[in-house]
Design an enzyme around this catalytic site. Sequence first.
Site, PDB file in Angstrom:
ATOM      1  CE  LYS A  68      15.378  12.749   8.943  1.00 24.40           C
ATOM      2  NZ  LYS A  68      16.643  13.001   9.669  1.00 24.40           N
ATOM      3  CD  GLU A 104      17.851   8.020  15.635  1.00 25.76           C
ATOM      4  OE1 GLU A 104      17.905   8.808  14.658  1.00 25.76           O
ATOM      5  OE2 GLU A 104      18.512   6.965  15.685  1.00 25.76           O
ATOM      6  CB  SER A 146      14.229  18.811   4.449  1.00 18.70           C
ATOM      7  OG  SER A 146      13.522  19.474   5.492  1.00 18.70           O
TER       8      SER A 146
END
Length: 386
Positions: A82, A104, A371
Amino acid sequence: MKFGEFGGQFVPEILIQPLRELQGTYRRLKDDIEFREKLDYYLKNFAGRPTPLYFAKNLTEKIGGARIYLKREDILHGGAHKINNTIGQALLADYMGKVRLIAETGAGQHGVATAMAGTLLGMKVDVYMGAEDVERQKMNVFRMKLLGAEVIPVDSGSKTLKDAINEVLRDWASSFEYTHYLIGSVVGPHPYPAMVRDFQSVIGIETKKQLLEIEGSLPDAVVACVGGGSNAIGIFHPFVGDRSVRLIGVEAGGKGMGIGQHSASLCMGRKGVMHGMLSYFLQDEDGQIAGTHSIAPGLDYPGVGPEHAWFRETERAEYTAIGDKQALKAYLELSRTEGILPALESAHALALAIELAEEMEKDEIVVVNLSGRGDKDLEIVMGALK
């Protein structure tokens, strides 16, 4: 920009202005030398890029099939991919003169990464999170607060990611003059899907270069989990033109294929419009957005990014679903064979990759996008194992 018929800008008129501002700024800066140098500096020295491409020797030998490589996004600062996108968007917001970031989050990783990027650049950060996810991801909530962000629980609807997005859109509509909405996946109205993809494509660019250096060839298959779809698009996109490489996205099969038991939008959804885009969404018989479930909070979303919908339509990528139990088994398998705790989201991709590798030849190669790291999921795993 649209991906075939998918994507678009299905938003209230009040949001057209900030979207145009964002689109114009990104178009102007994405190839700007100064902007790229700043982004590359922070990705290297703050986030920790490039990440390794790791040969999972023990797992490969145990399975006895194709060689399995792991793209180690889990060891980035913050514990997930991210940060690639949050630093990029925070820099854009800074160039636009914004002083506040809103976001969010489901699994909490995007919220943590937004808090990190905001603190880095001196911005106020507010993160909306479904009340159910706040409970499931207590450690990430605490991390966000430690980093100076305010976490705002959302008690409406299913109390998960979908409802958090609804609330953050309401906030943005009334505060866009000084606020940037930092979307965490390849979803939402244009230009977000393409912009987030571009920031995450560093994953696939590195993977391609690293594998050519290690093996002298491209992979036979690239596998990634798909919720909204950012980590998958990030590793897929640089391989789209390489038709010999299979691109396989893995959705959350949850407890089964009944309504409300899974989050497999591409496997079980229908075309529709939500959160500013035309894509595939899980719907009931009346066309209302259906409930979702996944053991992995980051996959618990009833839709998917429009570029994935286009890949499905054009058959450039394959999509399948892995259930909670299979993902949990893969989580334990990697932990015990390689000493790596994968995020439950990533464990879905790993489970499919293990099945795939078993059927492939020993000289073939499967790359899995790892990830995120799995320490955020320890409470969920403990509960599931009980």
